[in-house]
Scaffold this active site. Structure first.
Site, PDB file in Angstrom:
ATOM      1  N   GLU A 172      10.047 -36.025 -11.544  1.00  0.00           N
ATOM      2  CA  GLU A 172       8.584 -36.099 -11.439  1.00  0.00           C
ATOM      3  C   GLU A 172       8.034 -34.953 -10.594  1.00  0.00           C
ATOM      4  O   GLU A 172       7.372 -35.167  -9.569  1.00  0.00           O
ATOM      5  CB  GLU A 172       8.150 -37.455 -10.876  1.00  0.00           C
ATOM      6  CG  GLU A 172       8.439 -38.589 -11.846  1.00  0.00           C
ATOM      7  CD  GLU A 172       7.841 -39.933 -11.448  1.00  0.00           C
ATOM      8  OE1 GLU A 172       7.487 -40.108 -10.279  1.00  0.00           O
ATOM      9  OE2 GLU A 172       7.746 -40.813 -12.325  1.00  0.00           O
ATOM     10  N   GLU A 361      12.438 -42.839 -18.033  1.00  0.00           N
ATOM     11  CA  GLU A 361      12.034 -43.976 -17.191  1.00  0.00           C
ATOM     12  C   GLU A 361      10.943 -44.736 -17.907  1.00  0.00           C
ATOM     13  O   GLU A 361       9.955 -44.142 -18.357  1.00  0.00           O
ATOM     14  CB  GLU A 361      11.461 -43.505 -15.841  1.00  0.00           C
ATOM     15  CG  GLU A 361      12.456 -43.032 -14.844  1.00  0.00           C
ATOM     16  CD  GLU A 361      11.844 -42.781 -13.472  1.00  0.00           C
ATOM     17  OE1 GLU A 361      10.878 -43.467 -13.101  1.00  0.00           O
ATOM     18  OE2 GLU A 361      12.338 -41.869 -12.788  1.00  0.00           O
TER      19      GLU A 361
HETATM   20  C1  BG6 Z   1       9.119 -43.145 -10.718  1.00  0.00           C
HETATM   21  C2  BG6 Z   1      10.288 -42.643  -9.920  1.00  0.00           C
HETATM   22  O1  BG6 Z   1       7.972 -42.718 -10.074  1.00  0.00           O
HETATM   23  O2  BG6 Z   1       8.872 -44.496 -10.808  1.00  0.00           O
HETATM   24  C3  BG6 Z   1      11.292 -43.697  -9.544  1.00  0.00           C
HETATM   25  O3  BG6 Z   1      10.914 -41.562 -10.537  1.00  0.00           O
HETATM   26  C4  BG6 Z   1      10.574 -44.977  -9.218  1.00  0.00           C
HETATM   27  O4  BG6 Z   1      12.067 -43.201  -8.495  1.00  0.00           O
HETATM   28  C5  BG6 Z   1       9.821 -45.454 -10.453  1.00  0.00           C
HETATM   29  O5  BG6 Z   1      11.389 -45.982  -8.717  1.00  0.00           O
HETATM   30  C6  BG6 Z   1       9.099 -46.774 -10.286  1.00  0.00           C
HETATM   31  O6  BG6 Z   1       8.317 -46.759  -9.151  1.00  0.00           O
HETATM   32  P1  BG6 Z   1       8.466 -47.896  -8.058  1.00  0.00           P
HETATM   33  O7  BG6 Z   1       7.606 -47.511  -6.955  1.00  0.00           O
HETATM   34  O8  BG6 Z   1       8.050 -49.156  -8.720  1.00  0.00           O
HETATM   35  O9  BG6 Z   1       9.903 -47.908  -7.686  1.00  0.00           O
END
Ligand code: BG6
EC number: 3.2.1.-
Length: 464
Positions: A172, A361
């Site tokens: 990111e 993701e």
């Molecule tokens: C992304 C990141 O922003 O979202 C991850 O690359 C992160 O590291 C994921 O865990 C989800 O966000 P969060 O805050 O719910 O863990």
């Protein structure tokens, strides 16, 4: 077409600082994540001997990886996204030689994955860097850090070249404007000009890593990683539409540099009119020409943009500059759920770059309830992932070249934004709570069997 392609990569995505724990084991140095116990937007807290934070043990993947990988294999994963903690390899970032114990750990990890034919997808830097580089050099604000990163990248490419063929540079990369310490190792109150200069150094380092990967890893492919922050205009007022274009460009410019090899005119205009005089050398411009092989991104939500300042003021407090969409429901954490937006984003990125895409993701962070018999009925997670995968399949039918899908947090892990364990994403439950209590035992949720079937049928079991 109701199935995904034969070659499709199915799996899950993780990050070292959110799963490994063992934060000082085998010679590891402190990272920026280790000094941000409250998460990526939290304050820096200097460590003192004997203190502890939730990420110090995390889910103890450092020791329990064989069990976890066997569970991933049972679900049918043919891909797993992990990151290497830079501080396991170069504890201070500027060390003369790499730390052999750290290198050996990832050898064992990749060997374990190979046992099950799980392809590693490895992020070089996922929301962390050596804390010593921040303290002693000023983080990515210092041009010297480019060289330290390139050396780290070359070291791991050399070491794992036969085991790892798929790489990502910075997780990111477009988040640095919102979380400067996590992204580029700069204090939260840094000026925008300072952050953009640090981002520039990181973009150069990313391009140098691309070149190094191509030099060293035979048949290696390396991608960038963007937060897929698709924004819609709140209304069809031309002012809203134009502001949305600008808002989308504020994150897309990273992709433009990484995919096209140069800064686009709109961002140069923005720098000029903001009075930012970035130091961009001819050597930098040359380096940036090494562009990525594919584009990876995270996708959780969309948001809306309005030119109406009064409305904007009311909505402030979000991570990105967005106002809520009245047509969408939200997760328990206020993230607006928009499966169709994933199809839109895939098409937008494909139309813009014509490079293969990879969803690295996507998932739902939610509180899970363990029933008296130990079962966890996470139908909400199943429905979230089902609906997003249906739209990913639609995008493939639209002509988008999609390499794979790694859902975020296939096993519960420490959340990035607030360092919570109660925000769970996994198909596998981990018995550990926000206060650190729990046995760390693993158990399967209902979604475990659901994802297993999706993978086994290559998506044919998804419900439209
Ligand atoms: C992304 C990141 O922003 O979202 C991850 O690359 C992160 O590291 C994921 O865990 C989800 O966000 P969060 O805050 O719910 O863990």
């Amino acid at each position: 077409m109701k199935t995904f392609p034969q070659t499709f990569l199915w799996g899950g995505a993780t990050a070292a600082n959110q799963i490994e724990g063992a934060y000082l084991e085998d010679g590891k140095g402190l990272s920026t994540s280790d000094v941000q116990p409250q998460g990526v937007f939290g304050d820096v807290v200097e460590r003192v001997p004997g203190d502890s934070g939730i990420k110090d043990i995390a889910i103890d993947f450092y020791h329990r990886y064989p069990e976890d990988i066997s569970l991933f294999a049972e679900m049918g994963f043919n891909c797993l996204r992990v990151s290497i903690a830079w501080t396991r390899i170069f504890p201070n970032g500027d060390d003369a030689t790499p730390n052999e114990a750290g290198l050996a750990y990832y050898d064992k990890l990749f060997d374990e994955m190979a046992k099950y034919n799980i392809t590693p997808l490895v992020t070089l830097s996922h929301y962390e860097m050596p804390w010593a580089l921040v303290k002693n050099y000023g983080g990515w604000g210092n041009r010297k850090v480019i060289g330290f990163f390139e050396r780290y990248a070359r070291t791991v490419f050399e070491r794992y070249q036969s085991k790892v063929k798929l790489w990502l540079t910075f997780n990111e990369i477009n988040m640095s404007l919102h979380a400067p310490m996590t992204g580029v190792g700069l204090p939260a109150d840094s000026s925008k000009a300072q952050v953009y200069q640090a981002i520039h150094h990181q973009l150069v380092a990313s391009a140098l890593a691309v070149k190094a990967c191509h030099d060293i890893v035979a048949e290696g492919k390396i991608g960038n990683m963007l937060l897929g922050g698709l924004m819609y205009p709140l209304s069809c007022k031309p002012e809203d539409v134009f502001k949305t274009l600008q808002e989308n460009r504020s994150w897309q410019f990273f992709g433009d540099v990484q995919c096209r090899g140069a800064y686009p005119g709109y961002i140069l205009r923005y720098f000029r009119e903001s009075g930012f005089t970035l130091e961009i050398t001819d050597a930098d411009r040359e380096a940036l020409k090494s562009t990525v092989d594919f584009i990876s991104f995270s996708y959780y939500m969309t948001g809306c943009v309005t030119a109406d300042e009064a409305l904007n003021q009311k909505a402030r407090g979000n991570i990105l500059n967005m106002v809520p969409n009245p047509h969408l429901a939200s997760s328990e954490w206020g993230w607006q759920i928009d499966p169709l937006g994933l199809r839109t984003l895939l098409n937008v990125l494909w139309d813009r770059y014509q490079k293969p895409l990879f969803i690295v993701e996507n998932g739902l962070g939610a509180k899970d309830k363990v029933e008296a018999d130990g079962s966890i009925n996470d139908d909400y997670r199943i429905s979230y992932l089902n609906d997003h995968l249906v739209q990913a399949r639609e995008a493939i039918a639209d002509g988008v070249e999609l390499m794979g899908f790694t859902s975020w947090g296939p096993i519960d892990l420490v959340s990035a934004s607030k360092a919570e364990l109660s925000k769970r994403y996994g198909f596998i439950y981990v018995d550990r709570n926000d206060d650190g209590s729990g046995t760390l035992a693993r158990s399967k949720k209902k979604s475990f069997g659901w994802y297993k079937e999706v993978i086994a049928t290559r998506g044919a079991s998804l419900k439209e």
